[in-house]
Scaffold this motif. Sequence first.
Motif, PDB file in Angstrom:
ATOM      1  N   VAL A   1     -40.790   0.650   3.738  1.00  0.00           N
ATOM      2  CA  VAL A   1     -40.829   1.826   4.336  1.00  0.00           C
ATOM      3  C   VAL A   1     -40.304   3.329   3.088  1.00  0.00           C
ATOM      4  O   VAL A   1     -39.176   2.828   3.045  1.00  0.00           O
ATOM      5  CB  VAL A   1     -40.343   2.503   5.462  1.00  0.00           C
ATOM      6  N   ASP A   2     -40.912   3.990   2.300  1.00  0.00           N
ATOM      7  CA  ASP A   2     -40.574   4.858   1.418  1.00  0.00           C
ATOM      8  C   ASP A   2     -39.881   5.871   2.059  1.00  0.00           C
ATOM      9  O   ASP A   2     -40.855   6.949   3.045  1.00  0.00           O
ATOM     10  CB  ASP A   2     -41.544   5.136   0.586  1.00  0.00           C
ATOM     11  N   LEU A   3     -38.434   6.429   2.274  1.00  0.00           N
ATOM     12  CA  LEU A   3     -38.048   7.351   2.924  1.00  0.00           C
ATOM     13  C   LEU A   3     -38.379   8.753   2.471  1.00  0.00           C
ATOM     14  O   LEU A   3     -38.116   9.635   3.178  1.00  0.00           O
ATOM     15  CB  LEU A   3     -36.502   6.978   3.119  1.00  0.00           C
ATOM     16  N   GLY A   4     -39.006   8.756   1.378  1.00  0.00           N
ATOM     17  CA  GLY A   4     -39.366  10.370   0.837  1.00  0.00           C
ATOM     18  C   GLY A   4     -40.567  10.370   0.983  1.00  0.00           C
ATOM     19  O   GLY A   4     -41.301  11.458   0.555  1.00  0.00           O
ATOM     20  N   ALA A   5     -41.403   9.647   1.793  1.00  0.00           N
ATOM     21  CA  ALA A   5     -42.849   9.655   1.864  1.00  0.00           C
ATOM     22  C   ALA A   5     -43.298  10.179   3.072  1.00  0.00           C
ATOM     23  O   ALA A   5     -42.516  11.129   3.822  1.00  0.00           O
ATOM     24  CB  ALA A   5     -43.678   8.293   1.593  1.00  0.00           C
ATOM     25  N   ASP A   6     -44.449   9.910   3.463  1.00  0.00           N
ATOM     26  CA  ASP A   6     -45.448  10.525   4.580  1.00  0.00           C
ATOM     27  C   ASP A   6     -44.912   9.991   5.882  1.00  0.00           C
ATOM     28  O   ASP A   6     -45.669  10.257   6.833  1.00  0.00           O
ATOM     29  CB  ASP A   6     -46.804  10.748   4.498  1.00  0.00           C
ATOM     30  N   VAL A   7     -43.883   9.219   6.041  1.00  0.00           N
ATOM     31  CA  VAL A   7     -43.615   8.537   7.335  1.00  0.00           C
ATOM     32  C   VAL A   7     -42.624   9.360   7.898  1.00  0.00           C
ATOM     33  O   VAL A   7     -41.468   9.516   7.372  1.00  0.00           O
ATOM     34  CB  VAL A   7     -43.045   7.165   7.224  1.00  0.00           C
ATOM     35  N   PRO A   8     -43.016   9.798   9.135  1.00  0.00           N
ATOM     36  CA  PRO A   8     -42.044  11.013   9.781  1.00  0.00           C
ATOM     37  C   PRO A   8     -40.572  10.170  10.286  1.00  0.00           C
ATOM     38  O   PRO A   8     -40.782   8.836  10.477  1.00  0.00           O
ATOM     39  CB  PRO A   8     -42.703  11.280  11.238  1.00  0.00           C
ATOM     40  N   ALA A   9     -39.595  10.924  10.078  1.00  0.00           N
ATOM     41  CA  ALA A   9     -38.447  10.321  10.542  1.00  0.00           C
ATOM     42  C   ALA A   9     -38.447   9.608  12.277  1.00  0.00           C
ATOM     43  O   ALA A   9     -37.573   8.690  12.201  1.00  0.00           O
ATOM     44  CB  ALA A   9     -37.187  11.096  10.534  1.00  0.00           C
ATOM     45  N   ASP A  10     -38.923  10.063  13.143  1.00  0.00           N
ATOM     46  CA  ASP A  10     -38.949   9.451  14.348  1.00  0.00           C
ATOM     47  C   ASP A  10     -39.807   8.237  14.420  1.00  0.00           C
ATOM     48  O   ASP A  10     -39.373   7.104  14.981  1.00  0.00           O
ATOM     49  CB  ASP A  10     -39.731  10.389  15.265  1.00  0.00           C
ATOM     50  N   GLU A  11     -40.818   8.055  13.433  1.00  0.00           N
ATOM     51  CA  GLU A  11     -41.324   6.924  13.288  1.00  0.00           C
ATOM     52  C   GLU A  11     -40.538   5.800  12.629  1.00  0.00           C
ATOM     53  O   GLU A  11     -40.634   4.651  13.022  1.00  0.00           O
ATOM     54  CB  GLU A  11     -42.781   6.840  12.420  1.00  0.00           C
ATOM     55  N   VAL A  12     -39.572   6.297  11.536  1.00  0.00           N
ATOM     56  CA  VAL A  12     -38.860   5.387  11.018  1.00  0.00           C
ATOM     57  C   VAL A  12     -37.806   4.840  11.915  1.00  0.00           C
ATOM     58  O   VAL A  12     -37.405   3.646  11.700  1.00  0.00           O
ATOM     59  CB  VAL A  12     -38.148   6.015   9.695  1.00  0.00           C
TER      60      VAL A  12
END
Length: 128
Positions: free
Chosen positions: A89-100
Amino acid sequence: MVLSDHGAALKAVLDGMPGAVGEPMTASRGSEPLVMIYKIMGKMFAILSLRDEPFVILKCDPFRADLLRETYDGIGHRSHLDRRYWISVDLGADVPADEVRALVAHSWDQVAAGLTRKQREELASGKS
């Protein structure tokens, strides 16, 4: 060790998981750690990058992993681990923090489910 804001926030989440132990891994003796490997009862559930690119590698149900790769550009694969069961999971991409955070919990659950009954009891009692 210089973590991005995303990386520092996720490190706090990983450190707070029940029974989680983070172990730094370096390329050579004396150098800065490259990643933190997070384990519960000696079994890995996350690898957090400590370098320039903020990312985390997590264990994931294969069906869910396929759906996530189709949904987010920031979820892929980047390691020697089996791509069916591990996602990056790229933490600077389009994945919301809640999803991470949900994926961290899912990874922890996946690994905890594979523990022996005795290990799960020790984990539940806080003896890990």
